[in-house]
Each structure stands twice: as C-alpha cells, then as structure tokens.
Design an enzyme around this catalytic site. Structure first.
Site, PDB file in Angstrom:
ATOM      1  N   CYS A 199      -4.574   9.367   6.367  1.00  0.00           N
ATOM      2  CA  CYS A 199      -5.217  10.500   7.039  1.00  0.00           C
ATOM      3  C   CYS A 199      -5.985  10.044   8.283  1.00  0.00           C
ATOM      4  CB  CYS A 199      -6.211  11.165   6.110  1.00  0.00           C
ATOM      5  SG  CYS A 199      -5.529  11.566   4.505  1.00  0.00           S
TER       6      CYS A 199
ATOM      7  N   HIS B  36      22.518 -17.419  -8.334  1.00  0.00           N
ATOM      8  CA  HIS B  36      21.793 -17.120  -9.576  1.00  0.00           C
ATOM      9  C   HIS B  36      21.771 -15.619  -9.862  1.00  0.00           C
ATOM     10  CE1 HIS B  36      20.679 -21.304  -9.907  1.00  0.00           C
ATOM     11  NE2 HIS B  36      20.365 -21.258  -8.612  1.00  0.00           N
TER      12      HIS B  36
ATOM     13  N   LYS C 120      11.999  -4.233   7.394  1.00  0.00           N
ATOM     14  CA  LYS C 120      12.131  -3.367   8.582  1.00  0.00           C
ATOM     15  C   LYS C 120      13.292  -2.402   8.392  1.00  0.00           C
ATOM     16  CE  LYS C 120       9.023  -3.821  10.089  1.00  0.00           C
ATOM     17  NZ  LYS C 120       7.996  -4.706   9.768  1.00  0.00           N
TER      18      LYS C 120
ATOM     19  N   LYS D  77       0.510   4.153   8.421  1.00  0.00           N
ATOM     20  CA  LYS D  77       0.286   2.922   9.174  1.00  0.00           C
ATOM     21  C   LYS D  77      -0.734   2.023   8.480  1.00  0.00           C
ATOM     22  CE  LYS D  77       0.558  -0.040  12.501  1.00  0.00           C
ATOM     23  NZ  LYS D  77       1.710  -0.980  12.410  1.00  0.00           N
TER      24      LYS D  77
ATOM     25  N   GLU E  23      11.309 -10.076   6.006  1.00  0.00           N
ATOM     26  CA  GLU E  23      10.790  -9.160   7.024  1.00  0.00           C
ATOM     27  C   GLU E  23      11.923  -8.318   7.622  1.00  0.00           C
ATOM     28  OE1 GLU E  23       8.177  -7.899   7.770  1.00  0.00           O
ATOM     29  OE2 GLU E  23       8.198  -7.298   9.855  1.00  0.00           O
TER      30      GLU E  23
ATOM     31  N   ASN F 276     -11.418  11.443   4.787  1.00  0.00           N
ATOM     32  CA  ASN F 276     -10.417  10.427   4.403  1.00  0.00           C
ATOM     33  C   ASN F 276     -10.973   9.702   3.182  1.00  0.00           C
ATOM     34  OD1 ASN F 276      -9.061  11.070   6.696  1.00  0.00           O
ATOM     35  ND2 ASN F 276      -9.405   9.123   7.740  1.00  0.00           N
ATOM     36  N   GLY F 277     -10.089   9.307   2.282  1.00  0.00           N
ATOM     37  CA  GLY F 277     -10.551   8.585   1.090  1.00  0.00           C
ATOM     38  C   GLY F 277     -10.251   9.397  -0.151  1.00  0.00           C
TER      39      GLY F 277
ATOM     40  N   TRP G 256      -2.515  13.055   4.808  1.00  0.00           N
ATOM     41  CA  TRP G 256      -1.403  12.408   4.087  1.00  0.00           C
ATOM     42  C   TRP G 256      -1.698  12.692   2.622  1.00  0.00           C
ATOM     43  CZ3 TRP G 256      -0.356   8.261   0.707  1.00  0.00           C
ATOM     44  CH2 TRP G 256       0.938   7.737   0.771  1.00  0.00           C
TER      45      TRP G 256
ATOM     46  N   GLU H 156      12.335   0.305   5.859  1.00  0.00           N
ATOM     47  CA  GLU H 156      11.261   1.193   6.307  1.00  0.00           C
ATOM     48  C   GLU H 156      11.717   2.268   7.279  1.00  0.00           C
ATOM     49  OE1 GLU H 156       8.358  -1.798   7.841  1.00  0.00           O
ATOM     50  OE2 GLU H 156       6.947  -0.466   6.850  1.00  0.00           O
TER      51      GLU H 156
ATOM     52  N   ARG I  94      -0.498   7.066  12.182  1.00  0.00           N
ATOM     53  CA  ARG I  94      -0.977   6.647  10.864  1.00  0.00           C
ATOM     54  C   ARG I  94      -0.155   7.250   9.728  1.00  0.00           C
ATOM     55  NH1 ARG I  94      -6.761   5.186  11.368  1.00  0.00           N
ATOM     56  NH2 ARG I  94      -7.133   5.850   9.241  1.00  0.00           N
TER      57      ARG I  94
HETATM   58  O1  M6R Z   1      -2.588  -3.434   8.192  1.00  0.00           O
HETATM   59  P1  M6R Z   1      -1.973  -4.432   7.280  1.00  0.00           P
HETATM   60  O2  M6R Z   1      -1.332  -5.571   8.000  1.00  0.00           O
HETATM   61  O3  M6R Z   1      -2.924  -4.945   6.226  1.00  0.00           O
HETATM   62  O4  M6R Z   1      -0.812  -3.655   6.541  1.00  0.00           O
HETATM   63  C1  M6R Z   1      -0.078  -4.249   5.513  1.00  0.00           C
HETATM   64  C2  M6R Z   1       1.161  -3.432   5.201  1.00  0.00           C
HETATM   65  O5  M6R Z   1       0.811  -2.157   4.765  1.00  0.00           O
HETATM   66  C3  M6R Z   1       2.087  -3.318   6.421  1.00  0.00           C
HETATM   67  O6  M6R Z   1       2.450  -4.556   6.919  1.00  0.00           O
HETATM   68  C4  M6R Z   1       3.359  -2.536   6.055  1.00  0.00           C
HETATM   69  O7  M6R Z   1       4.155  -3.282   5.198  1.00  0.00           O
HETATM   70  C5  M6R Z   1       4.085  -2.156   7.338  1.00  0.00           C
HETATM   71  N1  M6R Z   1       4.538  -0.814   7.251  1.00  0.00           N
HETATM   72  C6  M6R Z   1       5.220  -3.066   7.640  1.00  0.00           C
HETATM   73  O8  M6R Z   1       5.978  -2.681   8.718  1.00  0.00           O
END
Ligand code: M6R
Length: 609
Positions: A2, A505, A486, A604, A482, A102-103, A76, A489, A27
């Site tokens: 949020c 394995h 990506k 985010k 990674e 937020n929270g 959110w 995501e 976000r």
């Molecule tokens: O802000 P942070 O680096 O602590 O965030 C960690 C993860 O939430 C963040 O890297 C997430 O995996 C991303 N969406 C990756 O692209």
C-alpha cells in the site's frame, strides 16, 4: 505494498495527490482512493475506485474536489476483498474522520466487536477500526485523539488522518510502516516513501517508530506516544524527480536494466583503493581488531536480494575465508538461530523495508551479533535501525522486478568481502586484480546490454513455451536463480533453477523438446564441469540457450541459441551474466503482453509478513 500520500499547504491538493499516487503505483496495489478537505465549506469529499489510478482519475472527472488539504492511498488487499468499500480512505460514522493506513491492525476483530455497539462499520478492513477509535476519542484535538486511539491498537501502522473539525491539520503516526514528511515552503507532504514528493522538495523528515507528527500550514510538530516533543533533523535527499522517470524507455524495468552501467559506478565511487588493492566501506563501523574477531557472516535477505547475498557468500568465503551463510529472512526469524558476539549479520535489501528482513535483523541484534545493512533506499528503516552499513546508490528502483539493485548489492557485498579479505589472507596483488576488474565492469555491462536486440529475437522464438529450466554452477548458480525468478515474476512462465551438477538427481526427468534450458557456460574454473552437464541436456533434446563468453565458438556449436557476454574475473561474473537474463525475462513479458512494471499479485516492498 500500500502507498500513502498527503498534502497540506496553499496549492490545490487533488492534483498533487493523484500525481503522488501515480509515483506510488510501482509498489503494487489493487484499488485507490482520495479525500480532500475543503476548509471554506468544511466538507470532506472522498472518491475511491477498484483497479488502476486511471480508473480513479476517470471517476474524479465527474467531481469537484476543491481544497488544499488531502490524503490518498493505494491499497494492496490484505483484510477484506478488492472492493470499493474496502478501499481507503476510511471514515468514522459521520464522515468527520478520514484515515489512510499501511500495515496490519492485529487486534482489529476484538476492537471492531467492542466498537460495534455504538459505531457503524462499512468495510471489512482492519483500518476502519482506527477511524472509529479516533472518533471515540476526539474532543477537539486531533493529535491527542490519534494518540489515545493508538493506545488500543496492536499491530503495525503508517497512518495519516484528517478531521473535518480541525480543517488545517493532518496527523501522521508510524509504527513498523514507514512514513516520510516532505518540507516545502509553508506546505508539507507526507508519504510512505519519498517518490511522491520528489517533484516539490528534497527536504525530508523520516518519522521513526512510535512518533506522531502534526502538520499544519506553518509547522510540523513531532511527539512520542507520551506527547513529549521530539526534535528531528530535516535531511536533504539526493534522489530527484528525473531519476524517477522512464526517460524515454518503454518501461521502468528496461530503464533500470540500462541504468546499471551508470549506477554501478555510483556504488564503487570513493570505495576502491587501487594502490592498496582493497575497498573501504566506512559505514562498517568496526575496528580492524573487531573485524579480525569475526568468525561467521550471515547474510539475511528475501527474493532477489537473497540471490545477491548468495554471490556475497562466495565472495566472503573466497576472499575473506570467513564461513558465510545465507538465510532467507522469513526462515531465520522463526528458527532458533545460533549467534554469538563474533557473528556479523548483514541485512541485504533494496527497499530497506522488507518486514521479514527487518524482523530477522532485530532478532540477530537481540542475540548480540554485529548487525549492518546493505540497502538502497536512503533513510529506510533498515538503514536507520542497523548500527552501520552501506548504501548501494542504485537510485530509485520503481519496477517491481529488481534489477539494478541486484547488481549494485553484489558489488557492495564483494567490496565488503575484499575489505575483510585484505585484513587477513588476500595479498595486495590479488586485491588489485579485484579492484581492476571492478574498474572495467561498467564498460563490460554496457557491452552486455548490447545483446538486447538479439535477446529479443530469442524471446520471440521461445515465447510459446510454458516451462524453462535455468542452470548455473558455482557463482553462476545464483545467476540462474535470479534469471528464473525474473521470468516467473513478470512473464508468469513457470521456471525452475538448479545447480548444473544437481540435474541428474531429479530435474533431468523434466527435460524434453518442450522444456527449454537456459544455461550459463562462461569461461571459469567450472567450465568443463558445466559443459558435461550441457551434454546431458543435449542428449535429452531439450532446446538449449547458452550464456557464453565472447569468442567461445564451441558454445555456438553446442546450443540452439547463444548470447555472448564479455569476460570478467569469475567473482564478478554475476554482474555481467545476469544482464541477458534480465533482458530475456523483460522481452518475453513484453511479447506476451504482460504488465512488466507492475506484475500481478506482487508488491515492490513487502512490508507485511
Ligand atoms: O526490498 P528488498 O530487496 O528487501 O526486497 C526483497 C524481495 O521482496 C525482492 O527482491 C523481490 O523478490 C523482487 N520482486 C524481485 O524482483
């Protein structure tokens, strides 16, 4: 997650609030709303909408919302579905109190039950109880009413409140969910991060947990929960509005991928010492004697930051000879981690606000470790709660998928490893090799970015596949992880990542002509081992895409498609080798028509557990 934005001053609030909400879109959210207080007519108008800010803006065309005080929110969903009734701002029974939050209010069920005898609830949210609690305590002083209300609340909040009967005032309170106040000329902004205010001011005050701020036209007053005044410094931030624009790129993600050769220089600047073959990160705040006593390093992170941390583990063990562990924050905090005073714990995070990482660091601190942060967002909770650490200087990262923060996190982790290594077993000559490799890295990243058009063509060719396997070995295993993350995501294609040697394995059973493999085969000490794994893939007739070192003609013969990248020292390879994988995920998502910068279900910064 949020987002909050608020304004009090001389200008019309609505355009500032809507522009601010757009800045917070990165976000992640599923509904949005705005409320403006018209002091002349003593009315509060509120408009909310499910979906994008554009939908809210469309709805607002039919409204007149004059007024120079207002608050707004992107939600959110956590408590209650994605509906207009659940969207913020929320109000009390009469509509006098307006709240964005937020929270999570953990005891909202008990509070709601208690309040329901006298108050009428209109949403399923936890937030609405705050509006009714403030209503119950309001006796003409909004700040006091908020303070009183919060004594009943358990949970976390970044909270911003207006009251129709205190028309030139906004009250903000923070516990566990960040809030920043922007200081203008007889005007104030308040937001969950600095992005909505960058167009107007770079003077900010970061609220700390337990603080409550009262904003009026002429001053900001900050108190604690006992109503004692707190003097806070106004800080100058160096991010500006330009850094938060797409600058002609189609998406923030692409712009941020292309930012990498520039921002890595910002991470390295002033930190490399060529003559001594070392790096110096002043924020470590440890004497050489304390550094010598470190017996174990733990790197705590989530998601992409945890893959950067995996590279950090290789670097710490190889350069500094210190046993290093990676802990995913959500696991660390609920284990019973063994920590002693010779343990150095780094929180690794782009946002510095990830709830699990923060909680894990607090646990480590409680148990007596040295706790340091490696963070991008200036003034973030992690930066302020740790006893030292380093900013990675990647600039604002607004695409949900992290890219430039990942490579800068790696750069800083390797510099830390070098700094430690030079106090024990790394020679000047070896140190200088690392430093020199760093000095060439930006130019090599630029070369790696030149693969973009070729990567797009490969994405075209493979866009119909439903699964991918990513493979890497050694320092390129985190690169495979990674690349796979990506892809998941932003293109929503299923993918998995494995170390090359682990194939036989189990995962090799998946391979078939319908299951392409993306493998990293660059010229390093594991080249021959990785090559053998690739032969196993070829034997199963899985389509093969290789990331290989420029000039490796054998690789061309091995694979269906090859992306060539410049060679660098092995330790720095992830900084280069990840770039084509970022581009692959990006082009794939664009070709599939996905919302690249704001992928579904993701936020985010993950500020709730
Ligand atoms: O802000 P942070 O680096 O602590 O965030 C960690 C993860 O939430 C963040 O890297 C997430 O995996 C991303 N969406 C990756 O692209």
């Amino acid at each position: 997650m949020c987002g909050i934005v608020g304004y009090i001053g001389k200008k019309e609030a609505l355009p500032i609030l809507i522009k601010g909400l757009r800045r917070l879109e990165y976000r992640g959210y599923d509904s949005a709303g705005v409320a403006v207080l018209d002091a002349d007519n003593v009315t509060v108008k509120r408009v909310r909408a499910v979906g994008k800010i554009d939908t809210l803006a469309e709805k607002l065309k039919a409204e007149t919302m004059a007024g120079t005080v207002g608050i707004a929110h992107t939600r959110w969903a956590t408590h209650g579905g994605v509906t207009e009734d659940n969207a913020h701002p929320h109000t009390d029974c009469s509509g006098a109190v307006t709240v964005v939050h937020n929270g999570i209010i953990e005891n909202y069920r008990e509070l709601k039950k208690r309040l329901s005898t006298k108050h009428v609830f209109k949403s399923e949210t936890d937030t609405e109880v705050i509006a009714h609690l403030i209503e119950a305590h309001y006796k003409g002083d909004l700040r006091l009413a908020v303070e009183m209300a919060l004594t009943h609340v358990q949970g976390t909040y970044g909270l911003v409140v207006m009251h129709r009967d205190s028309p030139r005032k906004i009250v903000a309170a923070r516990l566990g969910s960040p809030l920043v106040i922007g200081v203008g000329d007889k005007e104030y902004y308040v937001a969950s991060d600095t992005s909505p205010m960058l167009a107007y001011t770079q003077q900010v005050i970061f609220l700390d947990d337990g603080e409550i701020a009262e904003l009026t036209d002429s001053e900001v007053k900050i108190v604690n929960h006992h109503d004692q005044k707190i003097d806070k410094h106004t800080e100058q931030i160096d991010w500006d509005e330009a850094a938060a624009q797409t600058n002609g790129f189609a998406h923030f993600m692409l712009k941020e991928i292309f930012d990498q050769p520039t921002v890595i220089k910002d991470a390295l600047r002033g930190r490399l010492q060529v003559e001594e073959g070392t790096a110096h990160l002043g924020g470590l705040n440890m004497t050489e004697e304390q550094m010598h006593k470190v017996r174990r390093v733990i790197l705590i992170a989530c998601g992409t930051a945890s893959y950067a941390a995996m590279v950090g583990k290789y670097a710490f063990e190889r350069l500094a000879g210190i046993p290093t562990e990676i802990d995913v924050a959500s696991e660390f905090r609920y284990r019973d981690p063994i920590i002693d005073p010779h343990t150095l714990v780094f929180g690794v995070s782009q946002s510095g606000e990830t709830a699990d990482t923060l909680a894990a660091l607090r646990e480590a601190k409680r148990k007596g470790a040295y706790v340091r942060g490696i963070v991008n967002v200036v003034g973030s909770t992690m930066a302020r709660e740790t006893d030292g650490g380093t900013y990675i200087h990647a600039g604002p990262e607004l695409a949900v998928a992290s890219t430039k923060a990942y490579t800068n996190l790696i750069a800083v982790l390797i510099m830390y490893a070098l700094q430690f290594g030079r106090t024990n077993r790394v020679t000047v000559a070896t140190g200088q090799r690392v430093v020199n490799a760093f000095l060439e890295i930006s130019e090599k990243m630029t070369r790696a970015l030149k693969t973009s058009a070729a990567v797009r063509q490969i994405a075209e060719k493979y866009r119909g596949y439903k699964n991918f396997l990513f493979l890497g070995r050694g320092i390129n295993y985190p690169v495979a992880l990674e690349g796979s993350l990506k892809m998941k995501e932003i293109s929503y294609i299923h993918s998995e990542a494995y170390p090359g040697g682990e194939m036989k394995h189990g995962p090799i059973a998946l391979l078939s002509p319908e299951f392409p493999v993306v493998a990293i085969l660059t010229k390093n000490q594991l080249y021959d081992k990785m090559r053998s794994n690739i032969e196993e893939i070829r034997a199963r007739k899985a389509p093969l895409i290789l990331i290989a070192t420029e000039g490796d003609e054998d690789a061309r013969a091995l694979a269906d498609d090859v992306i060539f990248v410049p060679q660098t020292m092995e330790l720095l390879e992830p900084i280069i080798n990840t770039i084509p994988l970022q581009l692959f995920a990006y082009h794939m998502a664009v070709l599939l028509g996905k919302d690249v910068d704001r992928p579904r279900n993701l936020a985010k910064s993950v500020t709730v557990e």
